[in-house]
Design an enzyme around this catalytic site. Structure first.
Site, PDB file in Angstrom:
ATOM      1  N   ASP A  11       0.847  -1.198   0.000  1.00  0.00           N
ATOM      2  CA  ASP A  11       0.000   0.000   0.000  1.00  0.00           C
ATOM      3  C   ASP A  11       0.876   1.240   0.000  1.00  0.00           C
ATOM      4  O   ASP A  11       1.132   1.840   1.063  1.00  0.00           O
ATOM      5  CB  ASP A  11      -0.930  -0.011   1.224  1.00  0.00           C
ATOM      6  N   LYS A  33       0.374  -7.842  -2.882  1.00  0.00           N
ATOM      7  CA  LYS A  33      -0.927  -7.307  -3.337  1.00  0.00           C
ATOM      8  C   LYS A  33      -0.736  -5.874  -3.816  1.00  0.00           C
ATOM      9  O   LYS A  33      -0.136  -5.055  -3.118  1.00  0.00           O
ATOM     10  CB  LYS A  33      -1.926  -7.331  -2.181  1.00  0.00           C
ATOM     11  N   ASP A  60      -5.665  -6.269  -6.635  1.00  0.00           N
ATOM     12  CA  ASP A  60      -6.859  -6.032  -5.808  1.00  0.00           C
ATOM     13  C   ASP A  60      -7.592  -4.780  -6.297  1.00  0.00           C
ATOM     14  O   ASP A  60      -7.504  -3.721  -5.688  1.00  0.00           O
ATOM     15  CB  ASP A  60      -6.394  -5.885  -4.348  1.00  0.00           C
ATOM     16  N   LEU A  61      -8.311  -4.923  -7.426  1.00  0.00           N
ATOM     17  CA  LEU A  61      -9.009  -3.762  -7.995  1.00  0.00           C
ATOM     18  C   LEU A  61     -10.523  -3.854  -7.799  1.00  0.00           C
ATOM     19  O   LEU A  61     -11.249  -2.937  -8.179  1.00  0.00           O
ATOM     20  CB  LEU A  61      -8.653  -3.602  -9.484  1.00  0.00           C
ATOM     21  N   LYS A  62     -11.006  -4.934  -7.233  1.00  0.00           N
ATOM     22  CA  LYS A  62     -12.421  -5.082  -6.852  1.00  0.00           C
ATOM     23  C   LYS A  62     -13.368  -4.570  -7.941  1.00  0.00           C
ATOM     24  O   LYS A  62     -14.148  -3.641  -7.735  1.00  0.00           O
ATOM     25  CB  LYS A  62     -12.707  -4.349  -5.528  1.00  0.00           C
ATOM     26  N   HIS A  64     -16.467  -4.025 -10.360  1.00  0.00           N
ATOM     27  CA  HIS A  64     -17.924  -4.067 -10.160  1.00  0.00           C
ATOM     28  C   HIS A  64     -18.552  -3.238 -11.279  1.00  0.00           C
ATOM     29  O   HIS A  64     -18.526  -2.007 -11.243  1.00  0.00           O
ATOM     30  CB  HIS A  64     -18.275  -3.472  -8.782  1.00  0.00           C
ATOM     31  N   ASP A  65     -19.098  -3.918 -12.288  1.00  0.00           N
ATOM     32  CA  ASP A  65     -19.637  -3.194 -13.448  1.00  0.00           C
ATOM     33  C   ASP A  65     -20.579  -4.150 -14.173  1.00  0.00           C
ATOM     34  O   ASP A  65     -20.837  -5.257 -13.690  1.00  0.00           O
ATOM     35  CB  ASP A  65     -18.461  -2.745 -14.351  1.00  0.00           C
ATOM     36  N   PRO A  67     -21.746  -7.021 -16.741  1.00  0.00           N
ATOM     37  CA  PRO A  67     -20.986  -8.250 -16.990  1.00  0.00           C
ATOM     38  C   PRO A  67     -19.896  -8.124 -18.048  1.00  0.00           C
ATOM     39  O   PRO A  67     -18.749  -8.547 -17.837  1.00  0.00           O
ATOM     40  CB  PRO A  67     -22.082  -9.244 -17.411  1.00  0.00           C
ATOM     41  N   ASN A  68     -20.209  -7.536 -19.203  1.00  0.00           N
ATOM     42  CA  ASN A  68     -19.220  -7.475 -20.291  1.00  0.00           C
ATOM     43  C   ASN A  68     -17.980  -6.673 -19.869  1.00  0.00           C
ATOM     44  O   ASN A  68     -16.849  -7.089 -20.109  1.00  0.00           O
ATOM     45  CB  ASN A  68     -19.878  -6.845 -21.528  1.00  0.00           C
ATOM     46  N   THR A 120     -15.463  -5.100   4.992  1.00  0.00           N
ATOM     47  CA  THR A 120     -15.409  -5.214   6.454  1.00  0.00           C
ATOM     48  C   THR A 120     -15.593  -3.860   7.135  1.00  0.00           C
ATOM     49  O   THR A 120     -15.785  -3.794   8.334  1.00  0.00           O
ATOM     50  CB  THR A 120     -14.087  -5.855   6.918  1.00  0.00           C
ATOM     51  N   GLN A 190      -7.431  -1.284  12.089  1.00  0.00           N
ATOM     52  CA  GLN A 190      -8.173  -2.534  11.947  1.00  0.00           C
ATOM     53  C   GLN A 190      -8.856  -2.845  13.278  1.00  0.00           C
ATOM     54  O   GLN A 190      -8.262  -2.692  14.336  1.00  0.00           O
ATOM     55  CB  GLN A 190      -7.235  -3.690  11.570  1.00  0.00           C
ATOM     56  N   GLY A 210      -0.393  -6.080   5.733  1.00  0.00           N
ATOM     57  CA  GLY A 210       0.289  -4.870   5.269  1.00  0.00           C
ATOM     58  C   GLY A 210       1.249  -4.343   6.299  1.00  0.00           C
ATOM     59  O   GLY A 210       2.387  -4.801   6.426  1.00  0.00           O
ATOM     60  N   ARG A 211       0.765  -3.371   7.073  1.00  0.00           N
ATOM     61  CA  ARG A 211       1.645  -2.620   7.968  1.00  0.00           C
ATOM     62  C   ARG A 211       2.470  -3.440   8.956  1.00  0.00           C
ATOM     63  O   ARG A 211       3.622  -3.053   9.210  1.00  0.00           O
ATOM     64  CB  ARG A 211       0.821  -1.542   8.686  1.00  0.00           C
TER      65      ARG A 211
END
Ligand code: C5P
Length: 234
Positions: A11, A33, A60-62, A64-65, A67-68, A120, A190, A210-211
């Site tokens: 990160d 990552k 890790d770009l998650k 969400h759009d 389907p195509n 989360t 966290q 990460g940290r």
């Protein structure tokens, strides 16, 4: 246990700092990552550099759009040769199945396709505002089952969710868990944390850390200490 269950979250706001950290880590001992901030600044070239150093990369770009669009983005990630890529399960079955089918068309692609269930950072009150009057864990379970039946290889979830998910999903379904803190590390921002050995014992497949590694005085030693903690479980 596999030595490469630890995924170190790079990160960083730019490439030089991320590569400097990667130089200190052993690609035989961990994966890395790359998230939205670093990728938006440094792009695919950064991922190629990490591959050149011998690292497996979780992109890790998650996504969400529709389907195509999601499927084509997953294909681009697979063609880049990343080890793992993720999308939001809340995009629905059609989005996930279309992405799976597109991924299968990439010759030799072994990229793992993972779904994010409920972030989360979301609490029950946030879910209610979205019209979902339920406990986050119930929605996590629902989306994990949907992800599994839509051909995903696993989900990203909190370590607290691992046990209840293991009761309802197949044993080879990957559970990727952030929010991991060695017993002697700062929790930082966290909240619901687990130690590496608690998370693996509960049934996590991979730990995103990460940290506790990247901010340690000696990141290479911090990584080895966590490896040793996990080796004690074997
Ligand atoms: O530094 P730390 O170990 O908290 O980093 C955890 C990494 O996992 C970060 O890259 C963070 O964005 C990511 N993550 C998370 N919680 C999620 C999903 C991803 O902490 N639910």
């Amino acid at each position: 246990m596999s030595k490469k269950q630890i995924i170190v979250a790079l990160d960083y706001p730019e490439q030089a700092a991320a590569l400097a950290m990667a130089e200190r880590l052993d690609p035989n001992l961990c994966r890395v990552k790359v998230g939205k901030e670093l990728f938006t600044r440094a792009g695919p070239g950064m991922v190629e550099k990490l591959h050149g150093m011998g690292f497996d990369v979780f992109l890790d770009l998650k996504y969400h759009d529709i389907p195509n669009t999601t499927a084509k983005a997953v294909r681009a990630a697979a063609e880049l040769g990343v080890w793992m890529v993720d999308l939001h399960a809340s995009g629905g079955r059609s989005m996930m199945e279309t992405a799976r089918n597109e991924l299968e068309k990439v010759n030799g692609a072994e990229t793992l396709l993972i779904a994010v269930t409920v972030l989360t950072s979301m609490e029950r009150s946030d879910m209610v505002e979205l019209g979902l009057d339920m406990e986050p864990l119930d929605q996590v379970k629902r989306l994990a089952l949907l992800a599994e039946s839509s051909g995903m290889d696993g989900v990203v979830c909190s370590a607290q969710e691992v046990k209840p998910l293991r009761e309802i999903i197949q044993s080879d379904f990957k559970l990727v868990t952030p929010g991991i803190r060695p017993a002697d590390a700062d929790a930082g921002d966290q909240k619901r944390i687990m130690t590496p050995s608690q998370a693996i014992t509960a049934g996590s497949s991979y730990l995103v850390i990460g940290r506790p590694i990247t901010q340690a005085d000696a990141p290479e030693t911090a990584l080895i200490n966590i490896q040793q903690e996990l080796a004690g479980l074997a």
